[in-house]
Every structure is written in C-alpha cells, then in structure tokens.
Design a protein around this motif. Structure first.
Motif, PDB file in Angstrom:
ATOM      1  N   LEU A  94       0.785  -1.050   0.156  1.00  0.00           N
ATOM      2  CA  LEU A  94       0.081  -0.101  -0.015  1.00  0.00           C
ATOM      3  C   LEU A  94       0.898   1.308   0.109  1.00  0.00           C
ATOM      4  O   LEU A  94       0.522   2.278  -0.481  1.00  0.00           O
ATOM      5  CB  LEU A  94      -0.814   0.020   1.179  1.00  0.00           C
ATOM      6  N   ASP A  95       1.851   1.221   0.700  1.00  0.00           N
ATOM      7  CA  ASP A  95       2.996   2.557   0.502  1.00  0.00           C
ATOM      8  C   ASP A  95       3.531   2.541  -0.602  1.00  0.00           C
ATOM      9  O   ASP A  95       3.401   3.760  -1.252  1.00  0.00           O
ATOM     10  CB  ASP A  95       4.161   2.025   1.612  1.00  0.00           C
ATOM     11  N   LYS A  96       3.708   1.462  -1.512  1.00  0.00           N
ATOM     12  CA  LYS A  96       4.102   2.044  -3.030  1.00  0.00           C
ATOM     13  C   LYS A  96       3.051   2.443  -3.780  1.00  0.00           C
ATOM     14  O   LYS A  96       3.207   3.124  -4.661  1.00  0.00           O
ATOM     15  CB  LYS A  96       4.620   0.507  -3.533  1.00  0.00           C
ATOM     16  N   VAL A  97       1.709   2.020  -3.434  1.00  0.00           N
ATOM     17  CA  VAL A  97       0.726   2.477  -4.271  1.00  0.00           C
ATOM     18  C   VAL A  97       0.197   4.082  -3.820  1.00  0.00           C
ATOM     19  O   VAL A  97       0.136   4.808  -4.795  1.00  0.00           O
ATOM     20  CB  VAL A  97      -0.383   1.821  -4.241  1.00  0.00           C
ATOM     21  N   PHE A  98       0.133   4.215  -2.613  1.00  0.00           N
ATOM     22  CA  PHE A  98      -0.440   5.494  -1.959  1.00  0.00           C
ATOM     23  C   PHE A  98       0.592   6.354  -1.475  1.00  0.00           C
ATOM     24  O   PHE A  98       0.194   7.463  -1.140  1.00  0.00           O
ATOM     25  CB  PHE A  98      -1.341   5.197  -0.960  1.00  0.00           C
ATOM     26  N   GLY A  99       1.686   5.971  -1.187  1.00  0.00           N
ATOM     27  CA  GLY A  99       2.845   6.710  -0.401  1.00  0.00           C
ATOM     28  C   GLY A  99       3.200   6.337   0.738  1.00  0.00           C
ATOM     29  O   GLY A  99       2.516   5.454   1.550  1.00  0.00           O
ATOM     30  N   GLU A 100       4.313   6.619   1.257  1.00  0.00           N
ATOM     31  CA  GLU A 100       5.337   6.217   2.424  1.00  0.00           C
ATOM     32  C   GLU A 100       4.228   6.421   3.651  1.00  0.00           C
ATOM     33  O   GLU A 100       3.401   7.734   3.892  1.00  0.00           O
ATOM     34  CB  GLU A 100       6.366   6.826   2.554  1.00  0.00           C
ATOM     35  N   GLY A 101       3.938   5.324   4.514  1.00  0.00           N
ATOM     36  CA  GLY A 101       2.961   5.560   5.839  1.00  0.00           C
ATOM     37  C   GLY A 101       1.732   5.238   5.623  1.00  0.00           C
ATOM     38  O   GLY A 101       1.115   5.443   6.659  1.00  0.00           O
ATOM     39  N   GLU A 102       1.183   5.280   4.238  1.00  0.00           N
ATOM     40  CA  GLU A 102      -0.353   5.182   3.888  1.00  0.00           C
ATOM     41  C   GLU A 102      -0.750   3.631   4.458  1.00  0.00           C
ATOM     42  O   GLU A 102      -1.863   3.820   4.771  1.00  0.00           O
ATOM     43  CB  GLU A 102      -0.765   5.511   2.433  1.00  0.00           C
ATOM     44  N   GLY A 103       0.052   2.593   4.218  1.00  0.00           N
ATOM     45  CA  GLY A 103      -0.662   1.464   4.586  1.00  0.00           C
ATOM     46  C   GLY A 103      -0.867   1.329   6.132  1.00  0.00           C
ATOM     47  O   GLY A 103      -2.044   0.825   6.395  1.00  0.00           O
ATOM     48  N   ARG A 104      -0.064   2.056   6.931  1.00  0.00           N
ATOM     49  CA  ARG A 104      -0.250   1.824   8.390  1.00  0.00           C
ATOM     50  C   ARG A 104      -1.614   2.811   8.718  1.00  0.00           C
ATOM     51  O   ARG A 104      -2.331   2.476   9.427  1.00  0.00           O
ATOM     52  CB  ARG A 104       0.812   2.153   9.167  1.00  0.00           C
ATOM     53  N   ARG A 105      -1.611   3.835   7.935  1.00  0.00           N
ATOM     54  CA  ARG A 105      -2.675   4.925   8.292  1.00  0.00           C
ATOM     55  C   ARG A 105      -4.161   4.168   7.839  1.00  0.00           C
ATOM     56  O   ARG A 105      -5.043   4.338   8.388  1.00  0.00           O
ATOM     57  CB  ARG A 105      -2.501   6.154   7.337  1.00  0.00           C
ATOM     58  N   ILE A 106      -4.069   3.415   6.708  1.00  0.00           N
ATOM     59  CA  ILE A 106      -5.178   2.693   6.095  1.00  0.00           C
ATOM     60  C   ILE A 106      -5.659   1.717   7.140  1.00  0.00           C
ATOM     61  O   ILE A 106      -6.970   1.508   7.474  1.00  0.00           O
ATOM     62  CB  ILE A 106      -4.907   2.276   4.953  1.00  0.00           C
ATOM     63  N   TYR A 107      -4.461   1.094   7.847  1.00  0.00           N
ATOM     64  CA  TYR A 107      -4.949  -0.056   8.753  1.00  0.00           C
ATOM     65  C   TYR A 107      -5.457   0.521  10.001  1.00  0.00           C
ATOM     66  O   TYR A 107      -6.669   0.080  10.468  1.00  0.00           O
ATOM     67  CB  TYR A 107      -3.474  -0.538   8.956  1.00  0.00           C
TER      68      TYR A 107
END
Length: 162
Positions: A94-107
């Motif tokens: 998700l970080d590669k798709v939306f930007g750094e740190g976004e995977g955790r934010r989405i979680y």
C-alpha cells in the motif's frame, strides 16, 4: 490558403494512467505503473503463497514428532508472528501505491483490521486490472475499425476504377 483545423487526437486522455481512488477517508491519484502492478501482484501472487508455504513448514516444525505437543501459548505467539509478517507485507504494498506510511494509516482507519487491508489490496488489483482491460479493448476496437476503414476504402477505390 491553408486553413488550420483543431483536429487533435488526445491519446493522453485515452491512455490515462492516473485513476482517482478513495480509501480510508482520503482521495488519492494512483498512477498505474509497473511499480504499482508489481507491488500488488507480488503481494498476492508471490508473497502470500510463499508465506502460506512457509507457515505450513513452521507448523510442522512446531509440532515436531508429535511427542512434544506445543502449548497453546506457543501457537498464539507463532500465529501472531505470522500475522505481523503478512500485515507488514500489505503495508509495504500500500505504501508503494499510495505513498510512504499510508499502509499503516489505512490499517488504523479500519480499526486495525488486517482483513480490511487485504480486501483493499484485492479490490485495487481488480479495479486497476479492469482499467487495463478497458484500455486494451479500446485499442483493439480502434485498430479493428482502422483496418475495416482501410479495407472499405480499398474496395471503394477498386469499385470506382471499374
């Protein structure tokens, strides 16, 4: 006198590689690229199957020769460790798709649900795949029509010569 005509074929518009996506209360402009494709497909087609294979191997080791049965706590620790690996892989994608740190934010937005994150990845892969199918269909139709028109023009020219 030559008259200028505004006949611009906008291929940029037809081949748009940016799609707007809303997820976890935020809008993103996702640029469809090899990197995005790779991030999503590696996770679902390579990382997850490998992690499942590795998981089974570790379960076999944990269970040993059936004389030394692992405790419930050992199973819990093992399961938690494997879930953390899966979650981190999803965050990276998700970080590669939306930007750094976004995977955790989405979680965190989805009440710290790994299932929700994995569902988002599946949906993204499906939607972006659909965009590529539509683009390919548009290109195919364009070339079929172009060839059809070329053939019609050739036939008309031959008929006019008769």
């Amino acid at each position: 006198m030559y008259m200028a005509m505004n006949n611009v074929i906008d291929l940029d518009n037809k081949l748009s590689l940016t799609k707007n996506v809303r997820v976890a209360g935020k809008d993103y402009s996702v640029k469809i690229s090899d990197e995005v494709d790779k991030a999503l497909s590696f996770l679902t087609n390579l990382d997850m199957p490998y992690q499942l294979f590795e998981l089974q191997s570790k379960v076999d080791l944990l269970e040993g020769d059936e004389t030394d049965v692992p405790s419930l706590e050992q199973y819990h620790e093992f399961t938690e460790s494997e879930l953390n690996k899966t979650r981190e892989s999803a965050f990276n994608a998700l970080d590669k798709v939306f930007g750094e740190g976004e995977g955790r934010r989405i979680y965190e937005y989805y009440n710290e649900s790994t299932k929700a994150v994995m569902t988002i990845i599946d949906l993204l892969q499906e939607e972006l795949g659909e965009v590529m199918k539509q683009r390919n269909k548009t290109a195919k139709n364009h070339y079929q029509n172009k060839n059809k028109n070329r053939n019609n023009n050739q036939n008309n020219n031959q008929n006019n010569k008769k």
